[in-house]
Write a protein that holds these residues in place. Structure first.
Motif: not given
Length: 528
Positions: A427-438, A480-492
């Motif tokens: 009941r979840f899916v693995d995601c990477d959140l890539l943030e390229f802001a300053r 290109l520098p990027v901030r990577v956050t590991k996330m688990k998106v809950p699913t129904i």
């Protein structure tokens, strides 16, 4: 003689508020006093937090910097802990329905109406709102695609009639013809088809006065070719017609420029990006705007080469996606504390066919292309090699099929990892959140944000593509520098039932296919 250090903190803060984030970062390194002032000042921390997440301050109101800063931090915490976010589940009829997700709106057709939902955001003060647009003079069963621009009160609808496409320009507030459109509808002169899945992408993009339509059609002697049309929706003019037997995609860079990703099998470096100036396209209903053109024959402002491909036989498919709230800069609603900036990522999804099963995701910040345009204006040759622009100007990563999806919004990308053999009870899916802001702004925050609030986050300064059966080089790397956050998106439901995960302005939305013997699709919206 008075020195800066002789000024009281109140005056120093008033001076620093008028500077940018880079200046704040340099000032924080001058002395302990300035460093402590920047870390403790709520107005200055608010400016840093805005830059960190590619946002800009909203209209002046009785809400001060302290409350705005608190709202921003609550938004960050809510996004990093999605399982605590408010959820809403929407059942959408599947049969004969087109669905479209915008960064702040969800749209779908039901019978003779288009239903639109404004997704709420507690952190930005946006209320939930529903309304419908009556398609009383349009056959909804023939709808091929639609898109919207809330800031211009514009709804663009494409239907198929007599084997041709017809584009309508409506106001979704009044449901009538848009008051700024000189033509209520226009007819595409050639027959066409469109096999794009509405759950995967929409073939229409809107920016200011222009509409880009990407479809598969037949023009002249070409059979089943990739076609792109650029239209001025206010005047109803066709400005450009592009027909490519090979793969291509097109999207906006800003109000003035569009970029084509394409390949030309007649050149040594077939894979490249071509930037076209919209202001240089002929206006006034010229006949040659309807004549199909090949991308290499266009008068491009500049061309950016991608890594060379090997001399092997395979087909290529390119799909482009821009962030969902990619619109003309505007004044936000008076109650909105802050809004997104115009800086954004452009995503090109590249699929390679037989004999390889390789894919690639190319993420290009709009500022990279704008910088190349400025270099051409300063005298640089208009053709940029991969080594000149690519390694430090984009993010190129390898992907494989439908198990690796990507969605962008602003300067943030969401990479979804979905395994075909995942257990049904997951009941979840693995995601990477890539943030390229300053990243410079982020470094200023590192001193006072607890690690528990950052989640599983790291800064990645190099992305290695790895061994490739398509590209000529086995050592393609981007920096290109990027901030990577590991996330688990809950699913129904099980991830195997998912159509995709979409990243909105203030939400993450999961789309599910209708189960067996069901005629509905499901949208799970997690807002923050």
């Amino acid at each position: 003689m008075a020195f800066l250090g002789d000024l009281p903190n109140e005056l120093l803060e008033a001076i620093l508020v008028s500077t940018d984030v880079c200046t704040l970062g340099r000032c924080a390194q001058v002395c302990k006093r300035l460093n402590a002032l920047i870390l403790k000042s709520q107005p200055l921390q608010y400016l840093i937090e805005l830059a960190t997440y590619n946002l800009k301050d909203g209209p002046s109101s009785n809400v001060g910097p302290a409350k705005r800063l608190r709202s921003l931090r609550q938004r960050r915490l809510a996004r990093n802990a999605l399982k605590e976010a408010p959820r809403e589940v929407i059942q959408v009829p599947e049969a004969g329905t087109w669905r479209h997700f915008c960064g702040s709106h969800l749209m779908y057709t039901v019978n003779s109406t288009i239903s639109i939902m404004q997704i709420p955001s507690e952190s930005r003060g946006i209320a939930k709102k529903w309304w419908t647009v009556d398609l009383f003079d349009i056959n909804p069963d023939s709808t091929r695609a639609f898109a919207m621009d809330p800031d211009q009160d514009l709804l663009v609808i494409i239907i198929e009639r007599d084997g041709h496409w017809h584009m309508f320009f409506r106001s979704f507030c009044s449901t009538r013809v848009h008051p700024d459109a000189q033509e209520s509808s226009i007819r595409f002169p050639e027959a066409m088809v469109n096999d794009r899945n509405p759950d995967v992408g929409n073939p229409i993009w809107i920016r200011a006065d222009y509409v880009v339509v990407h479809y598969i059609g037949t023009v002249g002697q070409e059979e089943r070719c990739e076609s792109v049309r650029i239209i001025n929706w206010r005047t109803g003019e066709f400005l450009l017609t592009v027909v490519e037997p090979n793969a291509c995609a097109c999207t906006f860079v800003n109000d003035r420029y569009v970029v084509f990703a394409h390949e030309d099998m007649n050149t040594e470096d077939p894979f490249m990006l071509s930037v076209v100036d919209l202001s240089q396209l002929p206006h006034g209903f010229p006949e040659n705007a309807l004549l199909p053109k090949r991308i290499p024959a266009l008068q491009a402002v500049c061309r950016l080469r991608l890594p060379k491909k090997k001399k092997i036989g395979f087909w290529t498919c390119i799909a482009s996606q821009i962030d969902a709230e990619f619109r003309t800069p505007h004044s936000p609603h008076p109650s909105m504390l802050y809004s997104t900036t115009d800086e954004h990522l452009i995503l090109f999804t590249i699929f390679f066919g037989v004999p390889t099963d390789e894919g690639a995701k190319l993420l290009v910040p709009s500022s990279t292309i704008e910088n190349c345009v400025r270099q051409v204006e300063d005298g640089h040759v208009y053709l940029f090699t991969w080594e000149e622009w690519g390694p430090h100007g984009c993010y190129l990563t390898r992907s494989g099929g439908s198990d690796y999806n990507c969605y962008v919004n602003g300067t943030t990308a969401l990479l979804l990892f979905r395994k075909a053999n995942a257990p049904g009870n997951k009941r979840f899916v693995d995601c990477d959140l890539l943030e390229f802001a300053r990243l410079g702004a982020r470094r200023q925050l590192a001193g006072h944000i607890p690690k528990s609030e950052l989640g599983t986050t790291k800064v990645v300064k190099k992305c290695a593509y790895g061994r490739s059966s398509v590209f000529d080089s086995h050592s393609i790397e981007t920096y290109l520098p990027v901030r990577v956050t590991k996330m688990k998106v809950p699913t129904i439901r099980s991830p195997r039932d998912m159509n995709g995960v979409f990243l909105g302005d203030d939400c993450v939305t999961v789309s599910y296919r209708g189960a067996v013997q069901q005629v509905t699709d499901t949208f799970q919206i997690m807002s923050f």
